[in-house]
Design a protein around this motif. Structure first.
Motif, PDB file in Angstrom:
ATOM      1  N   CYS A 115       0.873  -1.172   0.000  1.00 57.06           N
ATOM      2  CA  CYS A 115       0.000   0.000   0.000  1.00 57.06           C
ATOM      3  C   CYS A 115       0.906   1.216   0.000  1.00 57.06           C
ATOM      4  CB  CYS A 115      -0.902   0.021   1.223  1.00 57.06           C
ATOM      5  SG  CYS A 115      -2.159  -1.241   1.213  1.00 57.06           S
ATOM      6  N   LYS A 116       0.562   2.210  -0.788  1.00 60.51           N
ATOM      7  CA  LYS A 116       1.381   3.422  -0.870  1.00 60.51           C
ATOM      8  C   LYS A 116       0.540   4.627  -0.491  1.00 60.51           C
ATOM      9  CE  LYS A 116       4.723   1.798  -4.229  1.00 60.51           C
ATOM     10  NZ  LYS A 116       5.969   1.995  -3.547  1.00 60.51           N
ATOM     11  N   LEU A 117       1.160   5.514   0.265  1.00 59.01           N
ATOM     12  CA  LEU A 117       0.533   6.762   0.677  1.00 59.01           C
ATOM     13  C   LEU A 117       1.131   7.878  -0.159  1.00 59.01           C
ATOM     14  CD1 LEU A 117      -1.452   7.915   2.789  1.00 59.01           C
ATOM     15  CD2 LEU A 117       0.530   8.388   4.207  1.00 59.01           C
ATOM     16  N   TRP A 118       0.283   8.592  -0.912  1.00 55.58           N
ATOM     17  CA  TRP A 118       0.734   9.601  -1.863  1.00 55.58           C
ATOM     18  C   TRP A 118       0.346  10.993  -1.369  1.00 55.58           C
ATOM     19  CZ3 TRP A 118       3.412   7.683  -6.003  1.00 55.58           C
ATOM     20  CH2 TRP A 118       3.246   6.331  -6.280  1.00 55.58           C
ATOM     21  N   ASP A 119       1.214  11.948  -1.633  1.00 54.36           N
ATOM     22  CA  ASP A 119       0.956  13.349  -1.319  1.00 54.36           C
ATOM     23  C   ASP A 119       0.247  13.980  -2.508  1.00 54.36           C
ATOM     24  OD1 ASP A 119       0.974  15.900  -0.288  1.00 54.36           O
ATOM     25  OD2 ASP A 119       3.041  16.306  -0.887  1.00 54.36           O
ATOM     26  N   ILE A 120      -0.957  14.465  -2.297  1.00 53.52           N
ATOM     27  CA  ILE A 120      -1.729  15.089  -3.367  1.00 53.52           C
ATOM     28  C   ILE A 120      -1.544  16.605  -3.338  1.00 53.52           C
ATOM     29  CG2 ILE A 120      -4.082  15.491  -4.223  1.00 53.52           C
ATOM     30  CD1 ILE A 120      -3.199  12.687  -4.613  1.00 53.52           C
ATOM     31  N   TYR A 121      -1.367  17.154  -2.162  1.00 53.29           N
ATOM     32  CA  TYR A 121      -1.419  18.597  -1.955  1.00 53.29           C
ATOM     33  C   TYR A 121      -0.131  19.311  -2.380  1.00 53.29           C
ATOM     34  CZ  TYR A 121      -2.501  22.948   0.449  1.00 53.29           C
ATOM     35  OH  TYR A 121      -2.752  24.236   0.742  1.00 53.29           O
ATOM     36  N   ASN A 122       1.030  18.720  -2.120  1.00 54.32           N
ATOM     37  CA  ASN A 122       2.292  19.430  -2.366  1.00 54.32           C
ATOM     38  C   ASN A 122       3.065  18.917  -3.578  1.00 54.32           C
ATOM     39  OD1 ASN A 122       2.043  21.174  -0.126  1.00 54.32           O
ATOM     40  ND2 ASN A 122       2.669  19.522   1.212  1.00 54.32           N
ATOM     41  N   LYS A 123       3.841  17.870  -3.389  1.00 55.62           N
ATOM     42  CA  LYS A 123       4.787  17.438  -4.418  1.00 55.62           C
ATOM     43  C   LYS A 123       4.319  16.268  -5.262  1.00 55.62           C
ATOM     44  CE  LYS A 123       8.710  19.001  -1.705  1.00 55.62           C
ATOM     45  NZ  LYS A 123       9.942  18.606  -1.038  1.00 55.62           N
ATOM     46  N   ARG A 124       3.182  15.689  -4.945  1.00 58.63           N
ATOM     47  CA  ARG A 124       2.624  14.551  -5.676  1.00 58.63           C
ATOM     48  C   ARG A 124       3.614  13.391  -5.769  1.00 58.63           C
ATOM     49  NH1 ARG A 124      -0.629  17.276 -10.699  1.00 58.63           N
ATOM     50  NH2 ARG A 124      -2.130  18.394  -9.434  1.00 58.63           N
ATOM     51  N   LYS A 125       4.183  13.036  -4.648  1.00 60.22           N
ATOM     52  CA  LYS A 125       5.125  11.913  -4.614  1.00 60.22           C
ATOM     53  C   LYS A 125       4.693  10.910  -3.550  1.00 60.22           C
ATOM     54  CE  LYS A 125       8.430  13.659  -1.294  1.00 60.22           C
ATOM     55  NZ  LYS A 125       9.829  13.763  -0.981  1.00 60.22           N
ATOM     56  N   CYS A 126       5.289   9.731  -3.622  1.00 62.72           N
ATOM     57  CA  CYS A 126       4.993   8.687  -2.651  1.00 62.72           C
ATOM     58  C   CYS A 126       5.661   9.028  -1.322  1.00 62.72           C
ATOM     59  CB  CYS A 126       5.489   7.341  -3.162  1.00 62.72           C
ATOM     60  SG  CYS A 126       5.148   5.978  -2.055  1.00 62.72           S
ATOM     61  N   LEU A 127       4.880   9.077  -0.261  1.00 58.38           N
ATOM     62  CA  LEU A 127       5.415   9.404   1.064  1.00 58.38           C
ATOM     63  C   LEU A 127       5.854   8.174   1.837  1.00 58.38           C
ATOM     64  CD1 LEU A 127       2.801  12.074   2.121  1.00 58.38           C
ATOM     65  CD2 LEU A 127       5.135  12.476   1.356  1.00 58.38           C
ATOM     66  N   ARG A 128       5.042   7.126   1.769  1.00 61.70           N
ATOM     67  CA  ARG A 128       5.322   5.945   2.577  1.00 61.70           C
ATOM     68  C   ARG A 128       4.780   4.709   1.870  1.00 61.70           C
ATOM     69  NH1 ARG A 128       7.035   5.160   7.755  1.00 61.70           N
ATOM     70  NH2 ARG A 128       6.954   7.353   8.242  1.00 61.70           N
ATOM     71  N   THR A 129       5.504   3.599   2.027  1.00 62.87           N
ATOM     72  CA  THR A 129       5.079   2.310   1.485  1.00 62.87           C
ATOM     73  C   THR A 129       4.915   1.333   2.628  1.00 62.87           C
ATOM     74  OG1 THR A 129       6.269   2.711  -0.577  1.00 62.87           O
ATOM     75  CG2 THR A 129       5.651   0.445  -0.098  1.00 62.87           C
ATOM     76  N   TYR A 130       3.790   0.645   2.627  1.00 63.93           N
ATOM     77  CA  TYR A 130       3.498  -0.381   3.631  1.00 63.93           C
ATOM     78  C   TYR A 130       3.568  -1.744   2.962  1.00 63.93           C
ATOM     79  CZ  TYR A 130       1.661   3.626   6.151  1.00 63.93           C
ATOM     80  OH  TYR A 130       1.527   4.830   6.770  1.00 63.93           O
ATOM     81  N   TYR A 131       4.373  -2.636   3.530  1.00 64.03           N
ATOM     82  CA  TYR A 131       4.554  -3.993   2.987  1.00 64.03           C
ATOM     83  C   TYR A 131       3.824  -4.979   3.875  1.00 64.03           C
ATOM     84  CZ  TYR A 131       8.424  -1.789   0.525  1.00 64.03           C
ATOM     85  OH  TYR A 131       9.172  -0.965  -0.245  1.00 64.03           O
TER      86      TYR A 131
END
Length: 132
Positions: A115-131
């Motif tokens: 599962c990946k947590l993405w930043d929509i508001y600022n840089k539009r990059k992946c913040l954290r990955t859950y394995y």
């Protein structure tokens, strides 16, 4: 006439008690190892520098921006073409959810077990990955 010898039960007994004990022990050890392996697979990884974890006011990326916290009565429409594409999963994505009430973060679940947590508001990059 042929002489046929019948072996005794102790020499050919496949279900003897010593074999049962060994089989049960090996099964228990395999189950314990599988549990330990599954625990090791459940982890999380932060994608960024330690300095990026907090902003200048000490807030984390989970902090909801003020602009998004107020409810507005605006209408939203589906765009006619793709606005942005998030790239990062190895297999197909089977679920996407926005952060409740604010929508400043996006959570995507994939068939590769991440599962990946993405930043929509600022840089539009992946913040954290859950394995796991």
């Amino acid at each position: 006439r042929k002489n046929i010898t019948i072996p005794t039960s102790s020499s050919t007994d496949l279900w003897s008690s010593s074999d049962d004990d060994d089989d049960e022990e090996t099964i228990k050890q395999k189950r314990i190892k599988e549990r330990e392996d599954s625990i090791l697979l459940e982890k999380t990884e932060y994608h960024g520098l330690d300095e990026e974890l907090y902003d200048y006011q000490g807030r984390t990326y989970m902090y909801c921006p003020r602009e998004n916290s107020t409810k507005k009565s605006t209408k939203y429409y589906i765009p006619k073409k793709r606005m942005y594409q998030f790239v990062g999963h190895k297999n197909g994505v089977n679920a996407i959810k926005f952060f409740p009430k604010t929508g400043h973060l996006l959570l995507s679940a994939s068939n590769d077990g991440t599962c990946k947590l993405w930043d929509i508001y600022n840089k539009r990059k992946c913040l954290r990955t859950y394995y796991g």
